[in-house]
Design an enzyme around this catalytic site. Structure first.
Site, short mmCIF file in Angstrom:
data_model
loop_
_atom_site.label_atom_id
_atom_site.label_comp_id
_atom_site.label_asym_id
_atom_site.label_seq_id
_atom_site.Cartn_x
_atom_site.Cartn_y
_atom_site.Cartn_z
N GLY A 122 0.83 -1.20 0.00
CA GLY A 122 0.00 0.00 0.00
C GLY A 122 0.86 1.25 0.00
N ILE A 180 2.22 3.13 2.42
CA ILE A 180 3.40 3.18 3.28
C ILE A 180 4.51 2.30 2.72
CG2 ILE A 180 4.30 2.67 5.58
CD1 ILE A 180 1.60 3.42 6.73
N CYS A 192 2.82 7.14 13.60
CA CYS A 192 3.26 8.42 13.01
C CYS A 192 3.22 9.52 14.07
CB CYS A 192 2.41 8.77 11.81
SG CYS A 192 0.63 8.96 12.13
N SER A 206 -4.93 10.93 3.84
CA SER A 206 -3.70 10.17 4.04
C SER A 206 -3.90 8.95 4.93
CB SER A 206 -2.62 11.06 4.65
OG SER A 206 -2.91 11.37 6.00
N ALA A 207 -5.11 8.80 5.47
CA ALA A 207 -5.40 7.67 6.35
C ALA A 207 -6.03 6.54 5.54
CB ALA A 207 -6.35 8.10 7.47
N THR A 210 -4.68 2.34 8.64
CA THR A 210 -4.72 3.35 9.70
C THR A 210 -6.10 3.40 10.34
OG1 THR A 210 -3.03 4.70 8.61
CG2 THR A 210 -4.45 5.81 10.21
N ASN A 218 -6.89 0.65 12.68
CA ASN A 218 -6.03 0.53 13.86
C ASN A 218 -6.05 1.77 14.74
OD1 ASN A 218 -4.04 -2.06 13.68
ND2 ASN A 218 -4.59 -1.37 11.65
N ASN A 273 2.42 12.39 7.80
CA ASN A 273 2.28 11.32 8.80
C ASN A 273 2.86 10.01 8.29
OD1 ASN A 273 -0.10 11.69 7.03
ND2 ASN A 273 -0.86 9.82 8.00
#
Length: 318
Positions: free
Chosen positions: A12, A14, A129, A160-161, A165, A168, A292
């Site tokens: 993904g 990240i 982050c 950005s999430a 993210t 979690n 982040n």
């Protein structure tokens, strides 16, 4: 120096950003295998176009890779639950894991604070982050004066999430709160994350507030200097990391007693130290507002590089 081969689990945002950092920035790491579970993911497609081995069969596909024996470090950019399953399979096979999820199986690590204490850990956790952005500041204040309470608020662009993210959020707050105490040195820690839906998307903003005993002018200057030095250290590997305003100080009395542990109540009152930060992404793969994610991949890269150089240093001594 021969480069150390690595694998990245999680294709993904990240994991893909981390791949580009390994390729473009690292003089000691060599990209080996990109691992995912979605054969149509952009990360796997980009890795394949760049000539790297890929698998959409998860960690089992990685273990079957012809390069597996050459890989020393595995980054995990999946989710807390997935990391637990991945660690069960990889740790017995002698791989060192750098965990970018909030799973917290291994010790919490923030590179500028405590990395050298955990160079032998088989599974290193990069906290979150928000933790990477704020714990250096809590630790900087703790080095000057005891921190009775530390609270951080991380505000990130909703765009950005990703699904990992969002799935979690509870682990994010729990892991970050624990690391504020265990790494930052606060007697009690609290973490809050805000998904900011603003358009255009805003870069990551972080607020750090800590309660100390009353600080005189000399100790306030020491705190300011410690914070400035720590911001510079983080910016060495996260160029978009910066102090937004001068450090703020406000004296408080008994109204703050409820925030600190009972044995930390200060009859003479407290000083609230507030630090405002922002993190702009390097836009290597992700947009600039995704600071982040950028700070997580940058911290993970710095950690893996230090693991490699420490190994070479020990071998040279031997």
């Amino acid at each position: 120096m021969t480069k150390t081969k690595v694998a990245i689990i999680g294709s993904g945002n990240i994991g893909t950003d981390l791949m580009f950092k390994v390729i473009r920035l690292s003089s000691v790491l060599d990209m080996g295998v990109m691992v995912g579970i979605d054969p149509e993911s952009d990360g796997l497609a980009r890795a394949a176009r760049l000539g790297f081995e890929t698998t959409h069969e998860g960690v089992d596909g990685l273990i079957r890779s012809p390069q597996f024996d050459e890989i020393s470090i595995v980054f995990d950019a999946t989710s807390a639950g997935a990391h637990k399953a991945n660690a069960e399979k990889l740790l017995p096979l002698g791989k060192t894991l750098v965990d970018l999820t909030p799973a917290a199986i291994g010790p919490y690590v923030v590179p500028v604070v405590n990395l050298d204490e955990h160079l032998d850990a088989p599974d290193i956790n990069m906290v979150t982050c928000g933790g990477q952005a704020t714990i250096p500041i809590v630790a900087a204040v703790s080095a000057v004066t005891p921190v009775h309470y530390g609270e951080i608020v991380a505000s990130i662009a909703s765009k950005s999430a990703g699904p990992g993210t969002r799935a979690n959020i509870d682990e994010f707050t729990e892991t970050t709160s624990a690391a504020i105490e265990q790494v930052g040195g606060a007697a009690r820690g609290k973490a809050i994350i805000i998904l900011n839906p603003a358009e255009p998307a805003m870069i990551m903003r972080d607020t750090v507030q800590v309660l100390t005993s009353r600080l005189d002018a000399a100790n306030r200057r020491k705190v300011e200097d410690a914070v400035a030095a720590r911001v510079s250290e983080v910016a060495d590997y996260v160029p978009g990391y910066r102090l937004k305003q001068v450090v703020q100080f406000q004296d408080q009395g008994a109204e703050a007693d409820g925030l600190v542990p009972g044995d930390r109540v200060q009859p003479d009152g407290y000083t609230r130290v507030t630090v405002f930060l922002e993190v702009e992404g390097a836009a290597m793969y992700l947009p600039e507002y995704a600071g982040n994610l950028d700070i997580m991949t940058s911290a993970a890269l710095r950690t893996a590089e230090r693991l490699v150089t420490s190994t070479h240093e020990r071998q040279a001594v031997a």
